[in-house]
Scaffold this active site. Structure first.
Site, PDB file in Angstrom:
ATOM      1  N   GLU A  95      -2.610  -7.878   0.226  1.00  0.00           N
ATOM      2  CA  GLU A  95      -2.361  -8.863  -0.815  1.00  0.00           C
ATOM      3  C   GLU A  95      -1.406  -9.945  -0.322  1.00  0.00           C
ATOM      4  O   GLU A  95      -0.484  -9.671   0.437  1.00  0.00           O
ATOM      5  CB  GLU A  95      -1.784  -8.172  -2.051  1.00  0.00           C
ATOM      6  CG  GLU A  95      -2.782  -7.193  -2.630  1.00  0.00           C
ATOM      7  CD  GLU A  95      -2.301  -6.497  -3.890  1.00  0.00           C
ATOM      8  OE1 GLU A  95      -3.110  -6.395  -4.821  1.00  0.00           O
ATOM      9  OE2 GLU A  95      -1.149  -6.068  -3.959  1.00  0.00           O
ATOM     10  N   CYS A 108       4.264 -15.261  -0.160  1.00  0.00           N
ATOM     11  CA  CYS A 108       4.717 -13.926   0.230  1.00  0.00           C
ATOM     12  C   CYS A 108       3.596 -13.279   1.045  1.00  0.00           C
ATOM     13  O   CYS A 108       2.505 -13.023   0.544  1.00  0.00           O
ATOM     14  CB  CYS A 108       5.019 -13.141  -1.048  1.00  0.00           C
ATOM     15  SG  CYS A 108       5.579 -11.475  -0.734  1.00  0.00           S
ATOM     16  N   CYS A 115       2.142   0.748   4.265  1.00  0.00           N
ATOM     17  CA  CYS A 115       3.424   0.810   4.971  1.00  0.00           C
ATOM     18  C   CYS A 115       3.668   2.254   5.377  1.00  0.00           C
ATOM     19  O   CYS A 115       3.389   3.171   4.597  1.00  0.00           O
ATOM     20  CB  CYS A 115       4.545   0.325   4.041  1.00  0.00           C
ATOM     21  SG  CYS A 115       6.149   0.237   4.862  1.00  0.00           S
ATOM     22  N   CYS A 119       9.872   4.192   0.894  1.00  0.00           N
ATOM     23  CA  CYS A 119      10.992   3.948  -0.009  1.00  0.00           C
ATOM     24  C   CYS A 119      10.549   4.416  -1.395  1.00  0.00           C
ATOM     25  O   CYS A 119       9.430   4.103  -1.823  1.00  0.00           O
ATOM     26  CB  CYS A 119      11.354   2.467  -0.012  1.00  0.00           C
ATOM     27  SG  CYS A 119      11.685   1.875   1.658  1.00  0.00           S
ATOM     28  N   CYS A 122       9.102   2.016  -4.177  1.00  0.00           N
ATOM     29  CA  CYS A 122       8.125   0.986  -3.786  1.00  0.00           C
ATOM     30  C   CYS A 122       6.693   1.505  -3.870  1.00  0.00           C
ATOM     31  O   CYS A 122       6.369   2.558  -3.317  1.00  0.00           O
ATOM     32  CB  CYS A 122       8.415   0.513  -2.360  1.00  0.00           C
ATOM     33  SG  CYS A 122       7.177  -0.644  -1.734  1.00  0.00           S
ATOM     34  N   CYS A 342       7.569  -8.011  -6.541  1.00  0.00           N
ATOM     35  CA  CYS A 342       8.060  -7.221  -5.410  1.00  0.00           C
ATOM     36  C   CYS A 342       7.787  -5.743  -5.623  1.00  0.00           C
ATOM     37  O   CYS A 342       8.119  -5.198  -6.670  1.00  0.00           O
ATOM     38  CB  CYS A 342       9.580  -7.319  -5.270  1.00  0.00           C
ATOM     39  SG  CYS A 342      10.203  -8.935  -5.072  1.00  0.00           S
TER      40      CYS A 342
HETATM   41  N1  SAH Z   1       9.099  -3.746   4.044  1.00  0.00           N
HETATM   42  C1  SAH Z   1       9.988  -4.834   3.912  1.00  0.00           C
HETATM   43  C2  SAH Z   1       9.384  -6.033   3.233  1.00  0.00           C
HETATM   44  C3  SAH Z   1       8.477  -5.816   2.038  1.00  0.00           C
HETATM   45  S1  SAH Z   1       9.192  -5.242   0.561  1.00  0.00           S
HETATM   46  C4  SAH Z   1      11.256  -4.400   3.219  1.00  0.00           C
HETATM   47  O1  SAH Z   1      11.302  -3.281   2.708  1.00  0.00           O
HETATM   48  O2  SAH Z   1      12.222  -5.165   3.240  1.00  0.00           O
HETATM   49  C5  SAH Z   1       9.985  -6.676  -0.137  1.00  0.00           C
HETATM   50  C6  SAH Z   1      11.178  -6.330  -1.038  1.00  0.00           C
HETATM   51  O3  SAH Z   1      10.750  -5.754  -2.284  1.00  0.00           O
HETATM   52  C7  SAH Z   1      12.133  -5.331  -0.425  1.00  0.00           C
HETATM   53  O4  SAH Z   1      13.470  -5.717  -0.609  1.00  0.00           O
HETATM   54  C8  SAH Z   1      11.830  -4.087  -1.220  1.00  0.00           C
HETATM   55  O5  SAH Z   1      12.886  -3.185  -1.159  1.00  0.00           O
HETATM   56  C9  SAH Z   1      11.585  -4.653  -2.583  1.00  0.00           C
HETATM   57  N2  SAH Z   1      10.897  -3.744  -3.489  1.00  0.00           N
HETATM   58  C10 SAH Z   1      10.058  -2.736  -3.172  1.00  0.00           C
HETATM   59  N3  SAH Z   1       9.607  -2.122  -4.290  1.00  0.00           N
HETATM   60  C11 SAH Z   1      10.175  -2.754  -5.334  1.00  0.00           C
HETATM   61  C12 SAH Z   1      10.061  -2.603  -6.763  1.00  0.00           C
HETATM   62  N4  SAH Z   1       9.268  -1.699  -7.297  1.00  0.00           N
HETATM   63  N5  SAH Z   1      10.784  -3.440  -7.543  1.00  0.00           N
HETATM   64  C13 SAH Z   1      11.548  -4.406  -6.995  1.00  0.00           C
HETATM   65  N6  SAH Z   1      11.671  -4.602  -5.665  1.00  0.00           N
HETATM   66  C14 SAH Z   1      10.993  -3.789  -4.836  1.00  0.00           C
HETATM   67 FE1  SF4 Z   2       7.626  -0.257   3.118  1.00  0.00          FE
HETATM   68 FE2  SF4 Z   2       7.967  -0.716   0.533  1.00  0.00          FE
HETATM   69 FE3  SF4 Z   2       9.950   0.400   1.956  1.00  0.00          FE
HETATM   70 FE4  SF4 Z   2       9.322  -2.202   2.342  1.00  0.00          FE
HETATM   71  S1  SF4 Z   2      10.142  -1.290   0.452  1.00  0.00           S
HETATM   72  S2  SF4 Z   2       9.688  -0.625   3.920  1.00  0.00           S
HETATM   73  S3  SF4 Z   2       7.071  -2.132   2.008  1.00  0.00           S
HETATM   74  S4  SF4 Z   2       7.926   1.318   1.538  1.00  0.00           S
END
Ligand code: SAH
Ligand code: SF4
Length: 373
Positions: A95, A108, A115, A119, A122, A342
């Site tokens: 996406e 974006c 991934c 996390c 996420c 995000c």
């Molecule tokens: N993998 C990279 C970039 C993609 S995620 C990273 O983790 O930095 C982009 C941002 O969205 C990151 O700061 C991530 O922590 C945040 N993010 C992930 N899941 C989210 C959610 N459910 N609500 C708000 N931010 C989120």
């Molecule tokens: Fe991967 Fe989501 Fe963690 Fe970013 S926030 S490193 S996309 S699992």
């Protein structure tokens, strides 16, 4: 099948032209001509390239084309955010999201299908299928966005900024992300300055130094917690690269001036990381690093165990950080109604099945949010 030239970098174009028999003397000129057609004019067919001889166009046409990857879905949010679901020939999907905001428009971009990290807050991290995107696939996301926004040949741009914050961990796909960013930033092509490109990482420490040396974009760190115990839980890669090492890498990240600050991203999770004491800990933790803190209200997804912090609490948290001398903008959720915010990106069919329940949940959250504003 003919190969598409769209999204290729200079090195790749050079080697294709060489393999066609273009002489060394003509190589740079030919590459620059193609570069201009692909990245300034947005050409969709080789026959459009009228400043190339008929014969050369014919030769190009025999092997190449300017096909874009398929758009399997294009959604527009009520707030103007657009999301493209892009399908590559191997069937994998990613996406890309465009977020207009006054004079500024941010694209974006995804760096991987899914991934490998997980996390806990996420949605992308729950996706099974994972592979790296090629630099061509990374660049083609912008070409597709520019097509849809009719942005070619225009002086006023819609896309002013790029964030590597879509699906995937960009520093786990280092070379391709580096090459892709260099295409984005090329003055004679897509021409988005590196000061307007931000790479976001969950904290792959050894690669942060490489990013400073070889990419030189702005850096955003997904911090989300002020101590290792909590960060181990939220961002499990922290067990490998703990907070102290991460912050050292940030201190050493090359900066031109104070203006080139590092961004720390901090997702606001109710009763998990949003207390006033944690806000004060955060200021202590980053002291000495020129930075700003982006507070991201948690974007919910079906099945998550977290809730977004209350609005009052987010504001209190932000005030404490501001008083501590750091800017702490609250990132307003954008495109939640099309799951483009995000951490909501996930390209599989499960999301579709849950969509009805999900939409109701989002509508409720959104009306609560509007009520609070
Ligand atoms: N993998 C990279 C970039 C993609 S995620 C990273 O983790 O930095 C982009 C941002 O969205 C990151 O700061 C991530 O922590 C945040 N993010 C992930 N899941 C989210 C959610 N459910 N609500 C708000 N931010 C989120
Ligand atoms: Fe991967 Fe989501 Fe963690 Fe970013 S926030 S490193 S996309 S699992």
């Amino acid at each position: 099948m003919n190969k598409s030239l769209v999204g290729l970098n200079k090195k790749e174009l050079n080697s294709l032209l060489t393999s066609m028999g273009v002489s060394e003397k003509q190589l740079n000129m030919r590459t620059n001509q193609l570069w201009n057609w692909i990245y300034v004019r947005g050409a969709k067919s080789i026959s459009e390239m009228t400043n190339l001889s008929k014969e050369f166009r014919k030769e190009l046409n025999e092997q190449f084309n300017l096909t874009r990857p398929e758009i399997s879905k294009n959604e527009i949010s009520s707030d103007g955010t657009q999301k493209w679901l892009i399908k590559f020939p191997d069937g994998s999907e990613i996406e890309t999201v465009f977020i207009p905001d006054g004079d500024r428009g941010t694209l974006c971009v995804s760096s991987q299908v899914g991934c490998t990290l997980n996390c806990t807050f996420c949605h992308t991290g729950t996706q099974k299928l994972v592979r790296n995107l090629s630099s061509q696939e990374i660049v083609s996301q912008m070409v597709i966005a520019k097509d849809s926004l009719s942005e070619w040949n225009k002086t006023k741009r819609d896309i002013t900024n790029i964030v590597m914050m879509g699906m995937g961990e960009p520093l786990y796909n280092f070379e391709n992300v580096r090459d892709g960013i260099n295409v984005f930033a090329d003055d004679a092509g897509l021409s988005v300055s590196k000061r307007r490109i931000t790479l976001s990482t969950s904290g792959i420490v050894p690669k942060i130094e490489d990013a400073g040396n070889e990419i030189g974009s702005m850096l955003a760190i997904s911090l989300h917690a002020t101590n290792n115990d909590l960060r181990n839980e939220l961002v499990p890669i922290n067990k490998k690269y703990p907070i102290e090492e991460l912050l050292d890498a940030c201190k050493n990240y090359p900066r031109v001036k104070n203006s080139k600050r590092i961004t720390f991203e901090y997702v606001m999770l109710k009763d998990v990381n949003d207390s006033e004491a944690q806000a004060r800990d955060l200021i202590k933790l980053i002291s000495g690093i020129p930075s700003k803190i982006n507070l991201i209200p948690f974007n919910p997804w079906p099945g998550t165990i977290y809730e977004c912090s209350d609005w009052d609490q987010i504001e209190k948290f932000s005030d404490i950080i501001n008083r501590g001398g750091y800017a702490s903008p609250i990132r307003m959720p954008r495109g939640r109604d099309i799951s483009a915010a995000c951490g909501q990106l996930k390209s599989d069919t499960k999301k579709e099945k849950a969509s009805i329940k999900y939409k109701k949940e989002l509508a409720k959250l959104e009306s609560e949010r509007i009520g609070r504003l």
